[in-house]
Scaffold this motif. Structure first.
Motif, PDB file in Angstrom:
ATOM      1  N   ILE A 148       0.835  -1.199   0.000  1.00  0.00           N
ATOM      2  CA  ILE A 148       0.000   0.000   0.000  1.00  0.00           C
ATOM      3  C   ILE A 148       0.873   1.254   0.000  1.00  0.00           C
ATOM      4  O   ILE A 148       0.471   2.314  -0.488  1.00  0.00           O
ATOM      5  CB  ILE A 148      -0.963   0.000   1.221  1.00  0.00           C
ATOM      6  N   SER A 177       0.547   4.509  -2.331  1.00  0.00           N
ATOM      7  CA  SER A 177       0.397   5.810  -1.665  1.00  0.00           C
ATOM      8  C   SER A 177       1.385   6.842  -2.197  1.00  0.00           C
ATOM      9  O   SER A 177       1.060   8.029  -2.287  1.00  0.00           O
ATOM     10  CB  SER A 177       0.566   5.645  -0.152  1.00  0.00           C
ATOM     11  N   GLY A 225      -7.224   0.379  -6.309  1.00  0.00           N
ATOM     12  CA  GLY A 225      -7.399  -1.009  -5.869  1.00  0.00           C
ATOM     13  C   GLY A 225      -7.801  -1.912  -7.018  1.00  0.00           C
ATOM     14  O   GLY A 225      -7.280  -3.029  -7.171  1.00  0.00           O
ATOM     15  N   CYS A 236       0.697   1.293  -9.218  1.00  0.00           N
ATOM     16  CA  CYS A 236      -0.268   0.201  -8.990  1.00  0.00           C
ATOM     17  C   CYS A 236       0.243  -1.106  -9.591  1.00  0.00           C
ATOM     18  O   CYS A 236       0.051  -2.187  -9.015  1.00  0.00           O
ATOM     19  CB  CYS A 236      -1.622   0.554  -9.608  1.00  0.00           C
ATOM     20  N   ALA A 253       2.853  -2.426  -7.274  1.00  0.00           N
ATOM     21  CA  ALA A 253       2.177  -2.971  -6.093  1.00  0.00           C
ATOM     22  C   ALA A 253       1.555  -4.324  -6.391  1.00  0.00           C
ATOM     23  O   ALA A 253       1.557  -5.231  -5.550  1.00  0.00           O
ATOM     24  CB  ALA A 253       1.109  -1.989  -5.599  1.00  0.00           C
ATOM     25  N   GLY A 277      -6.365  -5.809  -3.781  1.00  0.00           N
ATOM     26  CA  GLY A 277      -6.463  -4.357  -3.748  1.00  0.00           C
ATOM     27  C   GLY A 277      -7.759  -3.805  -3.199  1.00  0.00           C
ATOM     28  O   GLY A 277      -8.057  -2.623  -3.377  1.00  0.00           O
ATOM     29  N   TYR A 295      -7.999  -0.365  -1.321  1.00  0.00           N
ATOM     30  CA  TYR A 295      -6.691   0.295  -1.373  1.00  0.00           C
ATOM     31  C   TYR A 295      -6.821   1.791  -1.601  1.00  0.00           C
ATOM     32  O   TYR A 295      -5.997   2.568  -1.129  1.00  0.00           O
ATOM     33  CB  TYR A 295      -5.835  -0.321  -2.485  1.00  0.00           C
ATOM     34  N   ASP A 307      -7.315   3.405   1.783  1.00  0.00           N
ATOM     35  CA  ASP A 307      -6.100   3.333   2.596  1.00  0.00           C
ATOM     36  C   ASP A 307      -5.036   4.283   2.073  1.00  0.00           C
ATOM     37  O   ASP A 307      -4.343   4.948   2.858  1.00  0.00           O
ATOM     38  CB  ASP A 307      -5.553   1.900   2.609  1.00  0.00           C
ATOM     39  N   ALA A 308      -4.882   4.347   0.747  1.00  0.00           N
ATOM     40  CA  ALA A 308      -3.863   5.217   0.165  1.00  0.00           C
ATOM     41  C   ALA A 308      -4.185   6.692   0.394  1.00  0.00           C
ATOM     42  O   ALA A 308      -3.320   7.476   0.796  1.00  0.00           O
ATOM     43  CB  ALA A 308      -3.729   4.930  -1.335  1.00  0.00           C
ATOM     44  N   VAL A 320       1.546   5.816   6.056  1.00  0.00           N
ATOM     45  CA  VAL A 320       1.387   4.384   5.788  1.00  0.00           C
ATOM     46  C   VAL A 320       1.798   3.564   7.001  1.00  0.00           C
ATOM     47  O   VAL A 320       1.097   2.625   7.413  1.00  0.00           O
ATOM     48  CB  VAL A 320       2.232   3.976   4.561  1.00  0.00           C
ATOM     49  N   THR A 324      -0.622   1.079   9.204  1.00  0.00           N
ATOM     50  CA  THR A 324      -0.274  -0.344   9.256  1.00  0.00           C
ATOM     51  C   THR A 324       0.002  -0.788  10.686  1.00  0.00           C
ATOM     52  O   THR A 324      -0.417  -1.876  11.108  1.00  0.00           O
ATOM     53  CB  THR A 324       0.959  -0.628   8.378  1.00  0.00           C
TER      54      THR A 324
END
Length: 320
Positions: A50, A54, A71, A225, A228, A244, A247, A250-251, A276, A280
């Motif tokens: 992630i 980000s 995602g 992406c 990732a 994803g 995502y 979260d990003a 991040v 996490t």
């Protein structure tokens, strides 16, 4: 001194303090389970995937945009790179074919987003929302909603390995973050990103090709992406249309926590990295203490609201 603390250094210091407090809470509530090397390695591995997304999202938001499709792009990239045809090519040539496939798919999705937004003048929210649905749907069609196992052992062994005890996934995240910092702070591209996000019309009048630059920002995020997706494929040894999930939230949350303005024109890669790590670590602490995902979601939502309120306060001070 007050000026320094109210600037980027002060904001990053606040993030360091917040991360340190979370670590203290983790040690107090979970003891050695949190403080063990294995758990810290797990946190870094989870943050890596992630984290790469980000970093790309930071550029887009600084440039005055937003992307809700990251995602789904990760999912599509992972599925396309693990099809039987792609893996057969990888077997005949080299597993690097899978890496290039994932990155090219991500870049292609980013290019479509960029063209629709910059040249089609479709609002970023709508364009990327459409890509979210389309990319996720295409991933389901290609995979037939089945998990595609990565059979290339060379691919898994390389990305699942470590160098001097440091997981390759963490090294990739570090390299992406350092590269992102250099591009944002030491190149013309970075300065133009800040200028476009701060005032697109002024940037256009200054001679910048705003539309082209905006499209390139989404391509850059698409590449992130794709990277990732490669990392996720290595970590799970599979490509699936469910990769994803959430995502994008979260990003965006990590970027906002890191101090990047949602209105564009200001942001830092260092802040994003800390954002991040904070999210996490928070998830890890909750998991070790057997708190359900609903509680985690409420806590994350509260943190995002607080971060936005703090942003507004800083923005008001800077205008006055």
């Amino acid at each position: 001194m007050t000026t320094v603390l109210s600037g980027p250094i002060g904001r990053n210091l606040g993030l360091v303090v917040a991360l340190a407090l979370l670590c203290v809470i983790g040690i107090v509530t979970a003891g050695d389970r949190f403080g063990s090397i294995e758990n810290l390695t797990t946190i870094l591995r989870l943050a890596s995937v992630i984290g790469v997304v980000s970093v790309g999202m930071t550029f887009v938001i600084i440039g005055g945009g937003i992307d809700l499709s990251v995602g789904a792009i990760v999912a599509l990239s992972s599925v396309w790179a693990t099809t039987l045809a792609t893996q057969k090519l990888a077997t005949d040539f080299h597993w690097i074919v899978m890496v290039f496939t994932a990155i090219l798919v991500g870049a292609g999705c980013g290019l479509v987003n960029g063209i629709l937004i910059a040249y089609g003048r479709i609002t970023a929210f709508i364009a990327t929302l459409a890509m979210l649905a389309a990319a996720r749907g295409l991933a389901e069609i290609i995979s037939q909603k089945k998990t595609q196992i990565v059979r290339e052992r060379g691919f898994v062994d390389f990305f699942g390995g470590d160098v001097a005890g440091i997981p390759v996934l963490v090294i990739i995240f570090a390299l992406v973050a350092v590269t992102g910092w250099i591009v944002l702070n030491r190149t013309t591209f970075g300065r133009r990103t800040i200028a476009v996000g701060g005032n697109a019309e002024a940037a256009r009048l200054a001679g910048m090709k705003v539309k082209r630059h905006t499209a390139l920002l989404y391509v850059l995020l698409g590449v992130a992406c794709g990277i990732a997706a490669v990392m996720l494929m290595a970590r799970t040894t599979a490509g699936t249309s469910t990769h994803g999930s959430l995502y994008e939230l979260d990003a965006i949350a990590a970027v906002v926590i890191g101090g990047t303005l949602l209105s564009g024109g200001r942001g830092t890669i260092v802040g994003t990295v800390f954002g991040v790590l904070i999210f996490t670590t928070l998830t890890n602490v909750f998991t070790l203490n057997n708190l359900d995902t609903s509680t985690q979601a409420v806590a994350k939502g509260a943190i995002i609201v607080v971060a936005v309120l703090i942003q507004r306060r800083f923005a008001t001070r800077e205008r006055t």
